[in-house]
Design an enzyme around this catalytic site. Structure first.
Site, PDB file in Angstrom:
ATOM      1  N   SER A 121       0.818  -1.219   0.000  1.00 39.25           N
ATOM      2  CA  SER A 121       0.000   0.000   0.000  1.00 39.25           C
ATOM      3  C   SER A 121       0.848   1.264   0.000  1.00 39.25           C
ATOM      4  O   SER A 121       0.625   2.175  -0.810  1.00 39.25           O
ATOM      5  CB  SER A 121      -0.960  -0.007   1.192  1.00 39.25           C
ATOM      6  OG  SER A 121      -0.252  -0.102   2.414  1.00 39.25           O
ATOM      7  N   TRP A 122       1.842   1.363   0.867  1.00 47.32           N
ATOM      8  CA  TRP A 122       2.647   2.578   0.946  1.00 47.32           C
ATOM      9  C   TRP A 122       3.615   2.669  -0.230  1.00 47.32           C
ATOM     10  O   TRP A 122       3.827   3.742  -0.806  1.00 47.32           O
ATOM     11  CB  TRP A 122       3.364   2.644   2.280  1.00 47.32           C
ATOM     12  CG  TRP A 122       4.107   3.915   2.574  1.00 47.32           C
ATOM     13  CD1 TRP A 122       5.279   4.030   3.253  1.00 47.32           C
ATOM     14  CD2 TRP A 122       3.726   5.277   2.251  1.00 47.32           C
ATOM     15  NE1 TRP A 122       5.666   5.349   3.349  1.00 47.32           N
ATOM     16  CE2 TRP A 122       4.723   6.132   2.748  1.00 47.32           C
ATOM     17  CE3 TRP A 122       2.648   5.828   1.575  1.00 47.32           C
ATOM     18  CZ2 TRP A 122       4.672   7.513   2.589  1.00 47.32           C
ATOM     19  CZ3 TRP A 122       2.595   7.210   1.417  1.00 47.32           C
ATOM     20  CH2 TRP A 122       3.599   8.029   1.928  1.00 47.32           C
TER      21      TRP A 122
ATOM     22  N   ARG B 109       6.488  -8.729  -5.818  1.00 56.26           N
ATOM     23  CA  ARG B 109       6.834 -10.136  -5.600  1.00 56.26           C
ATOM     24  C   ARG B 109       5.926 -11.054  -6.409  1.00 56.26           C
ATOM     25  O   ARG B 109       6.346 -12.105  -6.883  1.00 56.26           O
ATOM     26  CB  ARG B 109       6.725 -10.485  -4.113  1.00 56.26           C
ATOM     27  CG  ARG B 109       7.811  -9.893  -3.241  1.00 56.26           C
ATOM     28  CD  ARG B 109       7.704 -10.371  -1.804  1.00 56.26           C
ATOM     29  NE  ARG B 109       6.455  -9.932  -1.180  1.00 56.26           N
ATOM     30  CZ  ARG B 109       5.439 -10.738  -0.905  1.00 56.26           C
ATOM     31  NH1 ARG B 109       5.510 -12.030  -1.202  1.00 56.26           N
ATOM     32  NH2 ARG B 109       4.344 -10.267  -0.334  1.00 56.26           N
ATOM     33  N   ARG B 110       4.669 -10.661  -6.548  1.00 57.32           N
ATOM     34  CA  ARG B 110       3.693 -11.516  -7.228  1.00 57.32           C
ATOM     35  C   ARG B 110       3.495 -11.080  -8.683  1.00 57.32           C
ATOM     36  O   ARG B 110       3.250  -9.905  -8.966  1.00 57.32           O
ATOM     37  CB  ARG B 110       2.354 -11.481  -6.489  1.00 57.32           C
ATOM     38  CG  ARG B 110       2.411 -12.151  -5.124  1.00 57.32           C
ATOM     39  CD  ARG B 110       1.039 -12.161  -4.474  1.00 57.32           C
ATOM     40  NE  ARG B 110       0.648 -10.840  -4.004  1.00 57.32           N
ATOM     41  CZ  ARG B 110      -0.603 -10.482  -3.719  1.00 57.32           C
ATOM     42  NH1 ARG B 110      -1.594 -11.351  -3.893  1.00 57.32           N
ATOM     43  NH2 ARG B 110      -0.873  -9.276  -3.281  1.00 57.32           N
TER      44      ARG B 110
ATOM     45  N   LYS C  61       9.614   2.148   8.762  1.00 62.78           N
ATOM     46  CA  LYS C  61       9.438   2.727  10.090  1.00 62.78           C
ATOM     47  C   LYS C  61       9.522   1.635  11.149  1.00 62.78           C
ATOM     48  O   LYS C  61       8.541   1.284  11.791  1.00 62.78           O
ATOM     49  CB  LYS C  61       8.111   3.486  10.163  1.00 62.78           C
ATOM     50  CG  LYS C  61       8.049   4.651   9.175  1.00 62.78           C
ATOM     51  CD  LYS C  61       6.748   5.401   9.238  1.00 62.78           C
ATOM     52  CE  LYS C  61       6.755   6.588   8.276  1.00 62.78           C
ATOM     53  NZ  LYS C  61       5.492   7.358   8.322  1.00 62.78           N
TER      54      LYS C  61
ATOM     55  N   ALA D 115      -1.795   5.937   3.345  1.00 58.76           N
ATOM     56  CA  ALA D 115      -1.718   5.619   1.918  1.00 58.76           C
ATOM     57  C   ALA D 115      -3.043   5.813   1.189  1.00 58.76           C
ATOM     58  O   ALA D 115      -3.076   6.346   0.074  1.00 58.76           O
ATOM     59  CB  ALA D 115      -1.217   4.187   1.737  1.00 58.76           C
TER      60      ALA D 115
ATOM     61  N   LYS E 239       6.305   5.896  16.965  1.00 57.89           N
ATOM     62  CA  LYS E 239       4.877   6.236  16.874  1.00 57.89           C
ATOM     63  C   LYS E 239       4.023   5.008  16.603  1.00 57.89           C
ATOM     64  O   LYS E 239       2.848   4.969  17.004  1.00 57.89           O
ATOM     65  CB  LYS E 239       4.642   7.314  15.820  1.00 57.89           C
ATOM     66  CG  LYS E 239       5.057   6.943  14.398  1.00 57.89           C
ATOM     67  CD  LYS E 239       3.937   6.342  13.570  1.00 57.89           C
ATOM     68  CE  LYS E 239       4.438   5.889  12.211  1.00 57.89           C
ATOM     69  NZ  LYS E 239       3.394   5.313  11.364  1.00 57.89           N
TER      70      LYS E 239
ATOM     71  N   SER F 230      -5.052   3.480  10.010  1.00 62.57           N
ATOM     72  CA  SER F 230      -3.747   3.092  10.544  1.00 62.57           C
ATOM     73  C   SER F 230      -3.756   1.620  10.949  1.00 62.57           C
ATOM     74  O   SER F 230      -4.551   1.192  11.780  1.00 62.57           O
ATOM     75  CB  SER F 230      -3.408   3.952  11.764  1.00 62.57           C
ATOM     76  OG  SER F 230      -2.408   3.343  12.556  1.00 62.57           O
TER      77      SER F 230
ATOM     78  N   GLU G 246       4.422  -2.718  11.955  1.00 62.79           N
ATOM     79  CA  GLU G 246       5.799  -2.546  12.406  1.00 62.79           C
ATOM     80  C   GLU G 246       5.920  -2.376  13.916  1.00 62.79           C
ATOM     81  O   GLU G 246       6.918  -2.777  14.519  1.00 62.79           O
ATOM     82  CB  GLU G 246       6.445  -1.346  11.694  1.00 62.79           C
ATOM     83  CG  GLU G 246       6.691  -1.558  10.202  1.00 62.79           C
ATOM     84  CD  GLU G 246       7.868  -2.471   9.895  1.00 62.79           C
ATOM     85  OE1 GLU G 246       8.349  -3.179  10.801  1.00 62.79           O
ATOM     86  OE2 GLU G 246       8.284  -2.496   8.724  1.00 62.79           O
TER      87      GLU G 246
END
Length: 336
Positions: free
Chosen positions: A15-16, A36-37, A110, A144, A195, A258, A285
């Site tokens: 997504s990002w 990758r796919r 991140k 995103a 964060k 988020s 993350e």
């Protein structure tokens, strides 16, 4: 005579990564995404859509895709990395031979590497041998989905080389995306990593039925402990009050878009870590980095109570009720 167009290779098609690829393409850069796919790469090339993440949004025609890292990196002025922090070392080692001698590497990651305690830019230097003057970090309040819809956003581009930061800034400056420059790589990376842990805590509070007061408390005190760690590691305190610090913290802690907040909400509603992982489906993350961030805090003699409680909770050392009590029953002290 017109100037040749810049070329960027974006790894990966999540997504990002897709959002930043679209930003750069809209800014006038030719972009090739490494997926990758094969079905994702084929979809981007034939229908101009990323069916795995944004099937409803058409991508620019100057944005293409491939599954071959060498093809993606051939002639690239920028290598943009948007992969899980814990897989960076292994993946980058395979890609490193294809990185050009003048390519600027831009980290969107991140997280803090478990075991080494290294930030993404430090792992990049260690694996590739690329000079720190060619490694930039892009960080800020950047959800995103909103960016893909062309909604206004801003970010910080940090690099020790100010000229390199300005070049990256120009490569991703669009009418809807405004990048600022900085030389504080450490502050930007730590703001982005910590964060995520604070957002987990805010999500848990929400999932447990706590109100906006609790969220505001966690965001504010979370910023305080982020700033303590970052400045202890050489960052400028102003960075943590900016887009890569407070801005990113507010967006990640406040938005249902988020993934870290969403993961925390699942935990607050009673899911186990395994169940929340399955429900969230994307890399979170904060879950991976909490332990590594806490180790950094201890190494620098920095108090980070929210991070410590989150690490204990994620490793099932304490219950939800014990986590809430641990934060509220700490001894009263001056605010700083």
């Amino acid at each position: 005579m017109s100037q040749p167009r810049n070329r960027a290779a974006v790894f990966s098609a999540g997504s990002w990564g897709t959002a930043v690829a679209k930003i750069m393409a809209d800014a006038g850069t030719d972009v090739i995404v490494h997926a990758r796919r094969a079905e994702i790469a084929d979809g981007i090339n034939t229908t101009h859509r990323n069916s795995g993440y944004f099937p409803d949004i058409e991508l620019p025609t100057t944005l293409t895709a491939t599954t071959d890292p060498a093809t993606a990196l051939a002639g690239a002025h920028y290598l943009v990395l948007s992969i899980p922090a814990q897989s960076l070392r292994t993946s980058l080692a395979a890609w490193a031979p294809h990185i050009g001698p003048d390519t600027v590497i831009v980290s969107l990651m991140k997280g803090i590497e478990i075991g080494s305690g290294l930030r993404a830019s430090q792992v990049i230097t260690e694996v590739t041998g690329v000079s720190t003057n060619r490694i930039a970090v892009l960080s800020g309040p950047n959800l995103a989905r909103e960016i893909m819809a062309g909604q206004p956003a801003a970010a910080t581009v940090a690099c020790l080389d100010e000229d390199a930061a300005r070049r990256v800034q120009q490569a991703c400056h669009t009418p809807y995306f405004r990048p600022y420059t900085s030389t504080d790589v450490t502050g930007c990376e730590l703001g982005g990593a910590v964060k995520n842990v604070i957002a987990l805590a805010v999500g848990i509070a929400s999932g447990m039925g706590m109100g906006d007061n609790a969220s505001a408390m966690l965001i504010t005190r979370g910023l305080a402990e982020t700033t303590r760690l970052a400045t202890a590691m050489g960052a400028h305190p102003g960075t943590l009050a900016g887009l890569a610090g407070l801005g990113d913290l507010v967006a990640t802690c406040s938005s249902p878009l988020s993934r870290n907040r969403t993961f925390g909400t699942h935990l607050g509603q009673g899911m186990s870590v395994e169940q929340a992982t399955a429900a969230t489906r994307q890399t979170t993350e904060g879950v991976k980095s909490a332990e590594a961030i806490l180790a950094l805090a201890r190494a620098h003699d920095v108090e980070m109570p929210i991070t410590e409680v989150m690490s204990d909770l994620l490793h099932e050392k304490i219950s939800l009720d014990q986590a809430a009590a641990a934060l509220m029953q700490r001894p009263p002290k001056p605010e700083r």
